[in-house]
Scaffold this motif. Sequence first.
Motif, PDB file in Angstrom:
ATOM      1  N   LEU A  69       2.417  -7.245  -7.985  1.00  8.87           N
ATOM      2  CA  LEU A  69       1.928  -6.042  -8.646  1.00  8.87           C
ATOM      3  C   LEU A  69       3.103  -5.349  -9.343  1.00  8.87           C
ATOM      4  CD1 LEU A  69      -0.451  -4.729  -5.827  1.00  8.87           C
ATOM      5  CD2 LEU A  69      -0.968  -6.259  -7.739  1.00  8.87           C
ATOM      6  N   GLY A  70       2.863  -4.198  -9.905  1.00  8.23           N
ATOM      7  CA  GLY A  70       3.897  -3.518 -10.677  1.00  8.23           C
ATOM      8  C   GLY A  70       5.183  -3.253  -9.924  1.00  8.23           C
ATOM      9  N   HIS A  71       5.071  -2.720  -8.697  1.00  5.62           N
ATOM     10  CA  HIS A  71       6.254  -2.374  -7.910  1.00  5.62           C
ATOM     11  C   HIS A  71       6.229  -2.982  -6.511  1.00  5.62           C
ATOM     12  CE1 HIS A  71       5.727   0.941 -10.868  1.00  5.62           C
ATOM     13  NE2 HIS A  71       7.029   0.800 -10.982  1.00  5.62           N
ATOM     14  N   SER A  72       5.284  -3.872  -6.257  1.00  9.77           N
ATOM     15  CA  SER A  72       5.124  -4.395  -4.902  1.00  9.77           C
ATOM     16  C   SER A  72       4.495  -5.783  -4.936  1.00  9.77           C
ATOM     17  CB  SER A  72       4.248  -3.446  -4.074  1.00  9.77           C
ATOM     18  OG  SER A  72       2.959  -3.322  -4.672  1.00  9.77           O
ATOM     19  N   THR A  73       4.428  -6.383  -3.753  1.00  9.68           N
ATOM     20  CA  THR A  73       3.789  -7.687  -3.593  1.00  9.68           C
ATOM     21  C   THR A  73       2.792  -7.595  -2.454  1.00  9.68           C
ATOM     22  OG1 THR A  73       5.803  -8.831  -4.293  1.00  9.68           O
ATOM     23  CG2 THR A  73       4.163 -10.136  -3.113  1.00  9.68           C
ATOM     24  N   LEU A  74       1.566  -8.033  -2.698  1.00 10.41           N
ATOM     25  CA  LEU A  74       0.567  -8.090  -1.636  1.00 10.41           C
ATOM     26  C   LEU A  74       0.705  -9.415  -0.909  1.00 10.41           C
ATOM     27  CD1 LEU A  74      -2.647  -6.576  -3.273  1.00 10.41           C
ATOM     28  CD2 LEU A  74      -0.987  -5.469  -1.771  1.00 10.41           C
ATOM     29  N   LEU A  75       0.918  -9.353   0.394  1.00 10.84           N
ATOM     30  CA  LEU A  75       1.132 -10.551   1.202  1.00 10.84           C
ATOM     31  C   LEU A  75      -0.141 -11.026   1.883  1.00 10.84           C
ATOM     32  CD1 LEU A  75       4.489  -9.525   2.904  1.00 10.84           C
ATOM     33  CD2 LEU A  75       4.163 -10.811   0.790  1.00 10.84           C
ATOM     34  N   ALA A  76      -1.031 -10.096   2.203  1.00 11.76           N
ATOM     35  CA  ALA A  76      -2.261 -10.452   2.913  1.00 11.76           C
ATOM     36  C   ALA A  76      -3.221  -9.276   2.859  1.00 11.76           C
ATOM     37  CB  ALA A  76      -1.955 -10.813   4.373  1.00 11.76           C
ATOM     38  N   HIS A  92      -1.618  -5.709   3.197  1.00 12.50           N
ATOM     39  CA  HIS A  92      -0.231  -5.853   3.652  1.00 12.50           C
ATOM     40  C   HIS A  92       0.633  -5.948   2.407  1.00 12.50           C
ATOM     41  CE1 HIS A  92       2.828  -8.284   6.288  1.00 12.50           C
ATOM     42  NE2 HIS A  92       3.396  -7.294   5.625  1.00 12.50           N
ATOM     43  N   SER A  93       1.406  -4.914   2.168  1.00 10.39           N
ATOM     44  CA  SER A  93       2.196  -4.807   0.942  1.00 10.39           C
ATOM     45  C   SER A  93       3.687  -4.824   1.254  1.00 10.39           C
ATOM     46  CB  SER A  93       1.830  -3.493   0.225  1.00 10.39           C
ATOM     47  OG  SER A  93       2.693  -3.229  -0.855  1.00 10.39           O
ATOM     48  N   ARG A  94       4.468  -5.353   0.336  1.00 14.11           N
ATOM     49  CA  ARG A  94       5.927  -5.344   0.488  1.00 14.11           C
ATOM     50  C   ARG A  94       6.565  -4.680  -0.725  1.00 14.11           C
ATOM     51  NH1 ARG A  94       8.401 -10.758   2.406  1.00 14.11           N
ATOM     52  NH2 ARG A  94       7.727  -9.846   4.384  1.00 14.11           N
ATOM     53  N   VAL A  95       7.434  -3.702  -0.456  1.00 13.89           N
ATOM     54  CA  VAL A  95       8.168  -3.005  -1.519  1.00 13.89           C
ATOM     55  C   VAL A  95       9.659  -3.121  -1.238  1.00 13.89           C
ATOM     56  CG1 VAL A  95       6.271  -1.389  -1.945  1.00 13.89           C
ATOM     57  CG2 VAL A  95       8.063  -0.778  -0.301  1.00 13.89           C
ATOM     58  N   SER A  96      10.454  -2.772  -2.229  1.00 13.05           N
ATOM     59  CA  SER A  96      11.919  -2.820  -2.078  1.00 13.05           C
ATOM     60  C   SER A  96      12.443  -1.418  -1.818  1.00 13.05           C
ATOM     61  CB  SER A  96      12.571  -3.403  -3.335  1.00 13.05           C
ATOM     62  OG  SER A  96      12.178  -4.744  -3.511  1.00 13.05           O
ATOM     63  N   GLY A  97      12.969  -1.196  -0.620  1.00 14.17           N
ATOM     64  CA  GLY A  97      13.535   0.099  -0.270  1.00 14.17           C
ATOM     65  C   GLY A  97      15.036   0.138  -0.487  1.00 14.17           C
ATOM     66  N   THR A 174      13.606   5.209  -0.582  1.00 17.47           N
ATOM     67  CA  THR A 174      12.556   4.792   0.349  1.00 17.47           C
ATOM     68  C   THR A 174      11.231   5.449  -0.008  1.00 17.47           C
ATOM     69  OG1 THR A 174      14.193   4.582   2.119  1.00 17.47           O
ATOM     70  CG2 THR A 174      11.882   4.696   2.783  1.00 17.47           C
ATOM     71  N   SER A 175      11.271   6.754  -0.206  1.00 13.45           N
ATOM     72  CA  SER A 175      10.052   7.508  -0.527  1.00 13.45           C
ATOM     73  C   SER A 175       9.428   7.025  -1.816  1.00 13.45           C
ATOM     74  CB  SER A 175      10.377   9.003  -0.633  1.00 13.45           C
ATOM     75  OG  SER A 175      10.983   9.489   0.537  1.00 13.45           O
ATOM     76  N   ARG A 176      10.252   6.823  -2.825  1.00 11.20           N
ATOM     77  CA  ARG A 176       9.743   6.371  -4.124  1.00 11.20           C
ATOM     78  C   ARG A 176       9.091   4.998  -3.996  1.00 11.20           C
ATOM     79  NH1 ARG A 176      14.337   6.858  -7.278  1.00 11.20           N
ATOM     80  NH2 ARG A 176      13.764   8.999  -7.859  1.00 11.20           N
ATOM     81  N   ALA A 177       9.724   4.104  -3.252  1.00  5.98           N
ATOM     82  CA  ALA A 177       9.186   2.745  -3.086  1.00  5.98           C
ATOM     83  C   ALA A 177       7.837   2.769  -2.383  1.00  5.98           C
ATOM     84  CB  ALA A 177      10.180   1.888  -2.302  1.00  5.98           C
ATOM     85  N   SER A 185      -1.416  -0.545  -4.516  1.00  2.00           N
ATOM     86  CA  SER A 185      -2.524  -1.043  -3.703  1.00  2.00           C
ATOM     87  C   SER A 185      -3.840  -0.367  -4.079  1.00  2.00           C
ATOM     88  CB  SER A 185      -2.225  -0.830  -2.220  1.00  2.00           C
ATOM     89  OG  SER A 185      -1.178  -1.685  -1.796  1.00  2.00           O
ATOM     90  N   LEU A 186      -3.797   0.925  -4.319  1.00  5.30           N
ATOM     91  CA  LEU A 186      -5.001   1.636  -4.731  1.00  5.30           C
ATOM     92  C   LEU A 186      -5.508   1.110  -6.079  1.00  5.30           C
ATOM     93  CD1 LEU A 186      -4.034   5.270  -3.697  1.00  5.30           C
ATOM     94  CD2 LEU A 186      -5.901   3.915  -2.729  1.00  5.30           C
ATOM     95  N   ARG A 187      -4.588   0.824  -6.984  1.00  2.00           N
ATOM     96  CA  ARG A 187      -4.989   0.289  -8.290  1.00  2.00           C
ATOM     97  C   ARG A 187      -5.585  -1.114  -8.134  1.00  2.00           C
ATOM     98  NH1 ARG A 187      -0.484   0.527 -10.652  1.00  2.00           N
ATOM     99  NH2 ARG A 187      -0.758   2.497 -11.789  1.00  2.00           N
ATOM    100  N   TYR A 188      -4.938  -1.934  -7.295  1.00  5.66           N
ATOM    101  CA  TYR A 188      -5.449  -3.289  -7.081  1.00  5.66           C
ATOM    102  C   TYR A 188      -6.844  -3.232  -6.464  1.00  5.66           C
ATOM    103  CZ  TYR A 188      -5.673  -8.179  -5.738  1.00  5.66           C
ATOM    104  OH  TYR A 188      -6.065  -9.491  -5.608  1.00  5.66           O
ATOM    105  N   PHE A 189      -7.033  -2.350  -5.500  1.00  7.85           N
ATOM    106  CA  PHE A 189      -8.344  -2.200  -4.881  1.00  7.85           C
ATOM    107  C   PHE A 189      -9.378  -1.809  -5.931  1.00  7.85           C
ATOM    108  CE2 PHE A 189     -11.717   0.295  -2.995  1.00  7.85           C
ATOM    109  CZ  PHE A 189     -12.102  -0.471  -1.910  1.00  7.85           C
TER     110      PHE A 189
END
Length: 203
Positions: A69-76, A92-97, A174-177, A185-189
């Motif tokens: 996704l734009g700033h993250s990766t959905l893992l499951a 289950h999302s992964r972001v870079s902190g 951290t907060s921004r990520a 995730s909300l957009r993907y949903f």
Amino acid sequence: MNRAMSLGVLALLAAIGAAGTFLVQQATAPRIEQEQRAIQARSLLDILPLDSYDNQPLDQPLTLTNVQLGHSTLLAGYRATRNGQPSAVLLHSRVSGYGGSIDLLIGIAADSKLVGSKALRHSETPGLGARIAERPNAWLQGFIGKSLGDPGDAGWALKKDDGQFDQIAGATITSRAVIEGIHDSLRYFDEHREQLLGSPAHE
């Protein structure tokens, strides 16, 4: 009793003991595994209101694997249902902190509103970004009830970035990520609602 006979008896007793232990382990293994799974489920599912589902969401995984996704990766992903109807989706999302990857679990109700989120794994700085994993987490609770349109796209940012959300003190990155990951995730949903819920979208 001669030495050979004594050794034979000991070997027989040892074999009986080993066989008994093996049988006990075989008999109790499914129950232990079930209990461990239940503990894991309770830990993961505590972001969902207890009365919002009656299935085992972890037994209903969605076909999501490394969705970029734009700033993250959905893992499951997992689907929660109540009375046979979809009630929520867990992503289950992964972001870079700041210190590395942050794994998030994000719960979105069928009405597209966020019902909860939590950090599953992180490498953030103790006392600063690591507070993302505190439970309960007042900062993360501040997102409950939000949706893709509330606030609008521009509002899904820190106040210092002209958005609507405060940050964890001393943990801007951290907060921004995390905000970006929840927004993703909300957009993907919103874009894949029928697929994720497994039923036609309700207006």
